[in-house]
Motif scaffolding. Structure first.
Motif, PDB file in Angstrom:
ATOM      1  N   TYR A 115       0.805  -1.224   0.000  1.00  0.00           N
ATOM      2  CA  TYR A 115       0.000   0.000   0.000  1.00  0.00           C
ATOM      3  C   TYR A 115       0.845   1.286   0.000  1.00  0.00           C
ATOM      4  O   TYR A 115       0.312   2.363   0.227  1.00  0.00           O
ATOM      5  CB  TYR A 115      -0.935   0.004   1.201  1.00  0.00           C
ATOM      6  CG  TYR A 115      -1.987  -1.083   1.124  1.00  0.00           C
ATOM      7  CD1 TYR A 115      -3.036  -0.991   0.219  1.00  0.00           C
ATOM      8  CD2 TYR A 115      -1.910  -2.203   1.944  1.00  0.00           C
ATOM      9  CE1 TYR A 115      -4.002  -1.984   0.130  1.00  0.00           C
ATOM     10  CE2 TYR A 115      -2.873  -3.205   1.867  1.00  0.00           C
ATOM     11  CZ  TYR A 115      -3.917  -3.096   0.963  1.00  0.00           C
ATOM     12  OH  TYR A 115      -4.861  -4.083   0.874  1.00  0.00           O
ATOM     13  N   LEU A 116       2.137   1.143  -0.267  1.00  0.00           N
ATOM     14  CA  LEU A 116       2.982   2.330  -0.376  1.00  0.00           C
ATOM     15  C   LEU A 116       2.764   2.915  -1.774  1.00  0.00           C
ATOM     16  O   LEU A 116       3.425   2.572  -2.733  1.00  0.00           O
ATOM     17  CB  LEU A 116       4.450   1.956  -0.155  1.00  0.00           C
ATOM     18  CG  LEU A 116       5.465   3.102  -0.130  1.00  0.00           C
ATOM     19  CD1 LEU A 116       5.097   4.148   0.921  1.00  0.00           C
ATOM     20  CD2 LEU A 116       6.865   2.564   0.134  1.00  0.00           C
ATOM     21  N   LYS A 117       1.788   3.790  -1.882  1.00  0.00           N
ATOM     22  CA  LYS A 117       1.332   4.299  -3.176  1.00  0.00           C
ATOM     23  C   LYS A 117       2.374   5.214  -3.833  1.00  0.00           C
ATOM     24  O   LYS A 117       3.061   5.959  -3.130  1.00  0.00           O
ATOM     25  CB  LYS A 117       0.009   5.047  -3.003  1.00  0.00           C
ATOM     26  CG  LYS A 117      -1.104   4.229  -2.354  1.00  0.00           C
ATOM     27  CD  LYS A 117      -1.579   3.109  -3.275  1.00  0.00           C
ATOM     28  CE  LYS A 117      -2.733   2.336  -2.654  1.00  0.00           C
ATOM     29  NZ  LYS A 117      -3.984   3.094  -2.537  1.00  0.00           N
ATOM     30  N   PRO A 118       2.498   5.205  -5.158  1.00  0.00           N
ATOM     31  CA  PRO A 118       1.694   4.332  -6.013  1.00  0.00           C
ATOM     32  C   PRO A 118       2.230   2.900  -6.051  1.00  0.00           C
ATOM     33  O   PRO A 118       3.426   2.684  -6.093  1.00  0.00           O
ATOM     34  CB  PRO A 118       1.832   4.992  -7.390  1.00  0.00           C
ATOM     35  CG  PRO A 118       3.166   5.663  -7.358  1.00  0.00           C
ATOM     36  CD  PRO A 118       3.343   6.131  -5.955  1.00  0.00           C
ATOM     37  N   LYS A 159      11.257   8.014 -12.912  1.00  0.00           N
ATOM     38  CA  LYS A 159      11.608   8.629 -11.635  1.00  0.00           C
ATOM     39  C   LYS A 159      11.489   7.605 -10.508  1.00  0.00           C
ATOM     40  O   LYS A 159      10.544   6.819 -10.473  1.00  0.00           O
ATOM     41  CB  LYS A 159      10.699   9.829 -11.340  1.00  0.00           C
ATOM     42  CG  LYS A 159      10.882  10.986 -12.319  1.00  0.00           C
ATOM     43  CD  LYS A 159       9.976  12.155 -11.960  1.00  0.00           C
ATOM     44  CE  LYS A 159      10.175  13.314 -12.930  1.00  0.00           C
ATOM     45  NZ  LYS A 159       9.287  14.458 -12.618  1.00  0.00           N
ATOM     46  N   ILE A 160      12.448   7.641  -9.600  1.00  0.00           N
ATOM     47  CA  ILE A 160      12.410   6.745  -8.440  1.00  0.00           C
ATOM     48  C   ILE A 160      11.236   7.135  -7.541  1.00  0.00           C
ATOM     49  O   ILE A 160      10.919   8.313  -7.376  1.00  0.00           O
ATOM     50  CB  ILE A 160      13.742   6.825  -7.672  1.00  0.00           C
ATOM     51  CG1 ILE A 160      14.870   6.219  -8.532  1.00  0.00           C
ATOM     52  CG2 ILE A 160      13.652   6.106  -6.332  1.00  0.00           C
ATOM     53  CD1 ILE A 160      16.248   6.323  -7.913  1.00  0.00           C
ATOM     54  N   HIS A 161      10.566   6.136  -6.986  1.00  0.00           N
ATOM     55  CA  HIS A 161       9.431   6.357  -6.087  1.00  0.00           C
ATOM     56  C   HIS A 161       9.780   7.444  -5.060  1.00  0.00           C
ATOM     57  O   HIS A 161      10.832   7.375  -4.410  1.00  0.00           O
ATOM     58  CB  HIS A 161       9.096   5.047  -5.379  1.00  0.00           C
ATOM     59  CG  HIS A 161       7.771   5.037  -4.685  1.00  0.00           C
ATOM     60  ND1 HIS A 161       7.488   5.849  -3.606  1.00  0.00           N
ATOM     61  CD2 HIS A 161       6.644   4.301  -4.917  1.00  0.00           C
ATOM     62  CE1 HIS A 161       6.253   5.621  -3.193  1.00  0.00           C
ATOM     63  NE2 HIS A 161       5.720   4.683  -3.975  1.00  0.00           N
ATOM     64  N   PRO A 162       8.933   8.433  -4.906  1.00  0.00           N
ATOM     65  CA  PRO A 162       9.253   9.577  -4.033  1.00  0.00           C
ATOM     66  C   PRO A 162       9.442   9.229  -2.561  1.00  0.00           C
ATOM     67  O   PRO A 162      10.045  10.015  -1.818  1.00  0.00           O
ATOM     68  CB  PRO A 162       8.058  10.522  -4.230  1.00  0.00           C
ATOM     69  CG  PRO A 162       6.943   9.651  -4.735  1.00  0.00           C
ATOM     70  CD  PRO A 162       7.612   8.596  -5.558  1.00  0.00           C
ATOM     71  N   ALA A 163       8.934   8.075  -2.127  1.00  0.00           N
ATOM     72  CA  ALA A 163       9.062   7.706  -0.719  1.00  0.00           C
ATOM     73  C   ALA A 163      10.431   7.105  -0.391  1.00  0.00           C
ATOM     74  O   ALA A 163      10.791   6.977   0.774  1.00  0.00           O
ATOM     75  CB  ALA A 163       7.964   6.707  -0.331  1.00  0.00           C
ATOM     76  N   PHE A 164      11.208   6.740  -1.415  1.00  0.00           N
ATOM     77  CA  PHE A 164      12.497   6.094  -1.173  1.00  0.00           C
ATOM     78  C   PHE A 164      13.556   7.133  -0.815  1.00  0.00           C
ATOM     79  O   PHE A 164      13.631   8.198  -1.439  1.00  0.00           O
ATOM     80  CB  PHE A 164      12.957   5.307  -2.406  1.00  0.00           C
ATOM     81  CG  PHE A 164      12.006   4.223  -2.844  1.00  0.00           C
ATOM     82  CD1 PHE A 164      10.986   3.783  -2.013  1.00  0.00           C
ATOM     83  CD2 PHE A 164      12.135   3.645  -4.097  1.00  0.00           C
ATOM     84  CE1 PHE A 164      10.118   2.784  -2.429  1.00  0.00           C
ATOM     85  CE2 PHE A 164      11.275   2.645  -4.517  1.00  0.00           C
ATOM     86  CZ  PHE A 164      10.262   2.214  -3.679  1.00  0.00           C
TER      87      PHE A 164
END
Length: 245
Positions: A115-118, A159-164
């Motif tokens: 659930y770590l969107k997207p 683009k790398i997932h913004p949460a990383f």
């Protein structure tokens, strides 16, 4: 020999040197010892998703899948776990097998990597086209032969997932999938624990515009041609590659 001919020979030698250097760098990059990397052409080999056999029994492990395929005159060339699953080993989120929706799309919010969107979908069409997209952009259609939902996306539109976070101490074994510019699929599993940022970065370096995380510490990969043989596990969906018959 004229200066013009010497210049021409010099330019040819420089071109050959650059080509050779590029090949060596490419070869060494693709032999990154941190990862098991498997590239497959969908028109040359069969890529299928497996959950249950003809008796409605879960395959569970790569070993069980390997033996079942052997009994059906197929040789397993590659296999990996194909997404997250629930305690009863049912797929978490969308699962399509042989054009049949076995489990519905999950657009809910929740905790955990899924659930770590997207998050996103990896699917294969009846025209042997591999596609990875975010859940928000996905639409079910009759041409989808196989599909699995997982999360998070590793790379979204280059683009790398913004949460990383670079340098994150959230380390784990990880496996994922992407589609290269030429349409080939690329499956990757880390040999050692790695954070999401570095794992996603590897996909970007391969030239992947979109990449999807499949799972973490439980992940297994079977690739005998690289002497990497992991056949245990207790999984939901498995992804297997066999030679065309």
């Amino acid at each position: 020999m004229t200066s013009r001919k010497l210049k021409k020979i010099f330019l040819i030698l420089i071109g050959l040197l650059l080509l050779s250097s590029s090949f060596i760098l490419f070869k060494n990059f693709n032999e990154d010892i941190r990862f098991i990397t498997y590239i497959v052409n969908l028109n040359e080999k069969k890529v299928k998703f497996y959950w249950k056999d003809e008796n409605n029994i879960n395959f569970r492990s790569i070993e069980n899948l390997k033996n079942w395929l052997k009994n059906n005159d197929y040789e397993l060339a590659f296999a990996t776990n194909g997404g997250m699953y629930k305690k009863d080993l049912s797929p978490q989120g969308l699962y399509i097998e042989n054009f049949e929706i076995k489990n519905q799309l999950d657009t809910n919010n929740g905790k955990g990597n899924f659930y770590l969107k997207p998050n996103g979908i990896f699917y294969i069409t009846n025209e042997n086209e591999g596609i990875i997209c975010t859940t928000e952009k996905f639409a079910v259609n009759k041409n989808i032969k196989f599909a699995t939902q997982s999360g998070p996306m590793l790379v979204i539109e280059n683009k790398i997932h913004p949460a990383f976070k670079e340098g994150s101490k959230n380390l784990n074994i990880r496996n994922g999938v992407s589609v290269l510019d030429n349409g080939n699929l690329v499956f990757v599993m880390s040999k050692k624990e790695i954070n999401f940022y570095d794992f996603a970065t590897y996909f970007k370096q391969l030239g992947c515009k979109n990449a999807l995380y499949l799972d973490g510490y439980v992940s297994r990969t079977y690739l005998p041609e690289e002497n990497w043989i992991q056949t245990d596990g207790n999984f939901g969906v498995l992804i297997g590659v066999t030679n065309n018959k």
